[in-house]
Design a protein around this motif. Structure first.
Motif, short mmCIF file in Angstrom:
data_model
loop_
_atom_site.label_atom_id
_atom_site.label_comp_id
_atom_site.label_asym_id
_atom_site.label_seq_id
_atom_site.Cartn_x
_atom_site.Cartn_y
_atom_site.Cartn_z
N ARG B 78 0.95 -1.24 0.00
CA ARG B 78 -0.15 0.15 0.06
C ARG B 78 0.92 1.36 0.14
O ARG B 78 0.70 2.52 -0.25
N THR B 79 2.24 1.18 0.28
CA THR B 79 3.07 2.44 0.41
C THR B 79 3.57 2.70 -0.97
O THR B 79 3.77 1.51 -1.67
N PRO B 80 3.21 3.87 -1.50
CA PRO B 80 3.53 4.13 -2.88
C PRO B 80 4.91 4.05 -3.17
O PRO B 80 5.73 4.29 -2.31
N GLY B 81 5.32 3.84 -4.60
CA GLY B 81 6.79 3.83 -4.68
C GLY B 81 6.96 3.02 -6.21
O GLY B 81 6.19 2.53 -6.64
N THR B 82 8.28 2.95 -6.64
CA THR B 82 8.47 2.28 -7.74
C THR B 82 8.55 0.69 -7.61
O THR B 82 8.33 0.40 -6.24
N LEU B 83 8.64 -0.04 -8.51
CA LEU B 83 8.52 -1.57 -8.20
C LEU B 83 9.76 -2.03 -7.63
O LEU B 83 9.53 -2.79 -6.61
N GLU B 84 10.67 -1.27 -7.77
CA GLU B 84 11.97 -1.58 -6.87
C GLU B 84 11.84 -1.39 -5.55
O GLU B 84 12.23 -2.20 -4.47
N GLU B 85 11.09 -0.27 -5.25
CA GLU B 85 11.01 0.17 -3.78
C GLU B 85 10.07 -0.86 -2.99
O GLU B 85 10.14 -1.45 -1.90
N ARG B 137 0.21 -4.62 -11.58
CA ARG B 137 -0.04 -3.11 -11.49
C ARG B 137 1.05 -2.57 -12.33
O ARG B 137 0.88 -1.42 -12.90
N GLU B 138 2.30 -2.96 -12.50
CA GLU B 138 3.34 -2.13 -12.74
C GLU B 138 3.85 -2.65 -14.29
O GLU B 138 4.52 -2.12 -15.10
#
Lengths: 199, 199
Positions: B78-85, B137-138
């Motif tokens: 749920r924390t937004p961020g890049t796929l890596e993050e 999603r990504e």
DNA sequence: ACCTGAACACCGTTCAAGT
DNA sequence: ACCTGAACACCGTTCAAGT
């Protein structure tokens, strides 16, 4: 009196052998010291002379398991081939062992609350050294760099995880095989793998 | 008669809660139905009304464990961020759970001899679906390709292996952190990761 | 040094009986 | 439907005693 125990001086070895089979049959929960003594034809108190308690037997089994897995991996590495081929062979040997002796593997990687020392930990270290030697043989990497160590951990973790997923039936054999191949491909093609082989 | 059990209708829930704590304390071997009944203030036969035998309790614990881990990973995602993050966050959540509830994790990934079906397996499937959703999603990948599935398995295996190595003290926390970071780097930079993100 | 066998406390499981 | 409590077979561990 015809049933005199015939293992004079090697009851310990006999108990360990039987315990491994028992572990394979019914898991850790199915391993009983008394049943073990019964199978060996000795009294239920006899194992006490070789293992102070049940945990001591489990520890000895774990240590023996590490040594046997180490031997298996060394055997796999004796087959000539490229690093890629050897990595696949080692991966398969690792996973095969984990599936054939799943309960033993659980024992070897059980969560311990005590300090990381003693014969089990040393046997585990010897296992991981196999990877070091295999990589050192092919690598031009200077020992100062930690690329080899990180590569080794990454490979070990992936094989360990694959073994767990397969042994717990979360994936099947074909999936595990493809997983090992993918892991080897990805790792060797990575920047980390490149630094290792041509650094 | 002042000690009338106060869990009318939810003894099952109470038993499961206590069992989880007991598991955390002394492992699977330290989990006793009778001790559980004692702590709950009921007779030793009472658990039988909710769990046919000890294995049924262990199975319920494993299923509950999968559900809780699934929730933890969903929260991390749920924390937004890049796929890596997000991959790093999920990896850390996975490993944290495995270390905090090592014995429960063993139960969840125990080698079963029975067929892969039932509520535990379904709960495990729901766990792995979390990865699917996160990647979907990504990803621009067509669902026909199996790159996403292979990526997911590779990631899951690596996290599972890292968790096992850490929980069994074969590696320490800093090593595990670096291992997660390396795994994410290697996977995302791989040909497989490339196909996934820009296919 | 190694093994025996009684003793003890604990366990999982079953089941008739209660409410 | 849920819980009680006796009963049973099994277990790990201890320990005095044997060889």
């Amino acid at each position: 009196m015809a049933s005199r125990p015939f293992h004079h001086g090697n009851l310990r070895v006999v108990l360990l052998e039987q315990a491994e089979a028992m572990l394979r049959e019914g898991g850790v929960g199915g391993l009983s010291l008394r049943e073990l003594a019964r199978q060996a034809g000795v009294s239920h108190g006899a194992p006490r002379s070789h293992f102070v308690d049940r945990q001591a037997l489990l520890d000895a089994l774990a240590e023996q398991g590490f040594n046997r897995l180490t031997d298996n991996l060394r055997t796999a590495l004796r087959t000539p081939g490229t690093l890629e081929e050897q990595a696949r062979l080692v991966g398969r040997a690792y996973v095969d062992f984990a599936v054939h002796d799943a309960a033993l593997m659980d024992l070897m990687f059980a969560a311990k609350q005590d300090a990381p020392s003693g014969p089990i930990h040393e046997a585990a270290l010897r296992l991981f050294q196999v990877f070091d030697q295999a990589l050192a043989r092919e690598s031009t990497q200077s020992p100062a760099d930690d690329a080899r160590e990180r590569f080794k951990l990454l490979f070990t973790a992936t094989m360990q995880g694959t073994a767990t997923l397969l042994a717990s039936r979360r994936i099947d054999r074909p999936q595990a095989e493809k997983l090992i191949d993918d892991a080897v491909d990805v790792l060797l093609a990575s920047e980390l793998g490149g630094r290792l082989l041509s650094g």
